[in-house]
Design an enzyme around this catalytic site. Structure first.
Site, short mmCIF file in Angstrom:
data_model
loop_
_atom_site.label_atom_id
_atom_site.label_comp_id
_atom_site.label_asym_id
_atom_site.label_seq_id
_atom_site.Cartn_x
_atom_site.Cartn_y
_atom_site.Cartn_z
N ASN A 236 -8.75 29.25 52.02
CA ASN A 236 -8.49 28.60 53.29
C ASN A 236 -7.02 28.70 53.66
O ASN A 236 -6.42 29.76 53.53
CB ASN A 236 -9.01 27.15 53.25
CG ASN A 236 -9.80 26.81 54.50
OD1 ASN A 236 -9.40 27.13 55.60
ND2 ASN A 236 -10.95 26.17 54.31
N ASN B 43 -12.40 34.28 55.57
CA ASN B 43 -12.08 32.96 56.10
C ASN B 43 -10.63 32.97 56.59
O ASN B 43 -10.20 33.95 57.18
CB ASN B 43 -12.36 31.87 55.06
CG ASN B 43 -12.58 30.52 55.69
OD1 ASN B 43 -13.24 30.41 56.72
ND2 ASN B 43 -12.06 29.47 55.07
N ARG C 35 -17.92 36.21 53.27
CA ARG C 35 -17.25 36.53 54.53
C ARG C 35 -15.79 36.15 54.43
O ARG C 35 -15.39 35.31 53.61
CB ARG C 35 -17.89 35.78 55.70
CG ARG C 35 -17.71 34.26 55.64
CD ARG C 35 -18.02 33.62 56.97
NE ARG C 35 -17.98 32.16 56.93
CZ ARG C 35 -16.87 31.44 57.07
NH1 ARG C 35 -15.69 32.03 57.21
NH2 ARG C 35 -16.92 30.11 57.06
N ASP D 119 -8.47 21.81 54.79
CA ASP D 119 -8.97 23.03 55.44
C ASP D 119 -7.79 23.92 55.82
O ASP D 119 -7.13 24.48 54.96
CB ASP D 119 -9.82 22.63 56.65
CG ASP D 119 -10.71 23.75 57.16
OD1 ASP D 119 -10.28 24.91 57.16
OD2 ASP D 119 -11.85 23.47 57.58
N GLU E 59 -11.96 27.71 64.63
CA GLU E 59 -11.01 27.91 63.52
C GLU E 59 -9.87 28.83 63.95
O GLU E 59 -9.88 29.41 65.02
CB GLU E 59 -11.72 28.55 62.32
CG GLU E 59 -11.98 27.60 61.14
CD GLU E 59 -10.71 27.25 60.36
OE1 GLU E 59 -9.60 27.53 60.84
OE2 GLU E 59 -10.84 26.68 59.27
#
Length: 296
Positions: free
Chosen positions: A152, A106, A104, A203, A21
């Site tokens: 995101n 991102n 968490r 995403d 990512e």
């Protein structure tokens, strides 16, 4: 729906990341940075020399940014920290969600005034447990949007007047009016609505120099470009289902680097997509913008 582009993504680095990512081009060092989120790894990769270094920061890393003083800023765990590229040492800045062990950080990105925006998500997929935060250069952290489910992709239009944002669970790309001076987004509305059953889930997101919005599709095996009016312009199909985000890099910012993942894929799926979790690139005739540095 436009037919897929005949231009095929090329394999850059067959690295087999678990959850690749957050690619971002470090223009100072001419290297690509990206994360393997749940491994807690920051990767630094030189696409010319092929030099590769891995930094283990000991907690999930959702996003990486370059800073005005030359180190790297991480959205990691439930807060923000600095990473020294030379020594590998980390320095805590702030815990944005103290006491929360169920979430968490991102994805995230830096706006034109040097503020880092990054959001959280549930570790077990529970809805509406996340928040989009803004970290200012002075270290102050602000809650900007809550609740969200899977915070995101985020980026801004070239003129700074619009902010694009993805909460993946909504299966939309949203757009806000953005006050660059105050660092405030308002007037949220759909920019693109995704047919998730067909296309996968939105995403990571990045905006190119012409205002085109590039969206990676988790479980969709694709990277798509939308015009600034929300019209689908290009579709690039990948040999990996879990496409996570792209970044423009290289000397002229005309190479598109794309991260993918293999987390959760079955043995049968992995046999059909052996390069899942690897780094790909595309040269599609578009130019990106240099990422903003945290701190200005």
């Amino acid at each position: 729906m436009l037919p897929p582009s005949s231009l095929r993504p090329e394999l850059m680095f067959d690295i087999h990341l678990d959850l690749g990512e957050g690619p971002i081009w470090d223009d100072r060092r001419k290297i690509l940075l990206f994360a393997d989120i749940m491994q807690g790894h920051v990767h630094a990769y030189d696409p010319i020399t092929l030099d590769h270094r891995v930094y283990d920061v000991g907690r999930p890393v959702g996003a990486i940014a370059c800073t005005s003083r030359g180190d790297w800023l991480l959205a990691a765990g439930t807060g923000f920290m600095r990473l020294d590229p030379d020594s590998g040492r980390t320095t805590e800045i702030v815990d944005a969600a103290p006491g929360r062990s169920d979430i968490r950080m991102n994805d995230g990105y830096v706006d034109a005034r040097g503020r880092f925006w990054a959001g959280t998500m549930s570790l077990v997929g529970k809805a509406e447990q996340g928040t989009l935060y803004r970290l200012d250069p002075d270290g102050a952290v602000h809650e900007m949007l809550t609740p969200v489910t899977t915070s995101n992709g985020i980026d801004w239009s070239p003129d700074g007047r619009k902010m694009y944002y993805i909460d993946t669970r909504t299966d939309r790309v949203d757009v806000f009016d953005f006050d660059e001076d105050r660092g405030v987004a308002s007037g949220r509305r759909p920019f693109v609505t995704i047919a998730a059953a067909r296309d996968g889930h939105p995403d990571g997101l990045v905006v190119d120099a012409d205002g085109g919005v590039w969206v990676a599709f988790w479980e969709g095996g694709a990277l798509r470009r939308y015009t600034s009016h929300g019209t689908l312009d290009r579709t690039f199909i990948f040999p990996a289902d879990l496409v996570t985000k792209c970044a423009f890099g290289g000397t002229h910012l005309d190479t598109i680097y794309v991260t993918t993942a293999r987390r959760g894929l079955t043995d049968e799926q992995l046999a059909k997509q052996p390069h899942a979790g690897s780094l790909f690139y595309i040269r599609a005739g578009f130019t990106g913008r240099r990422p903003n540095n945290f701190g200005g």
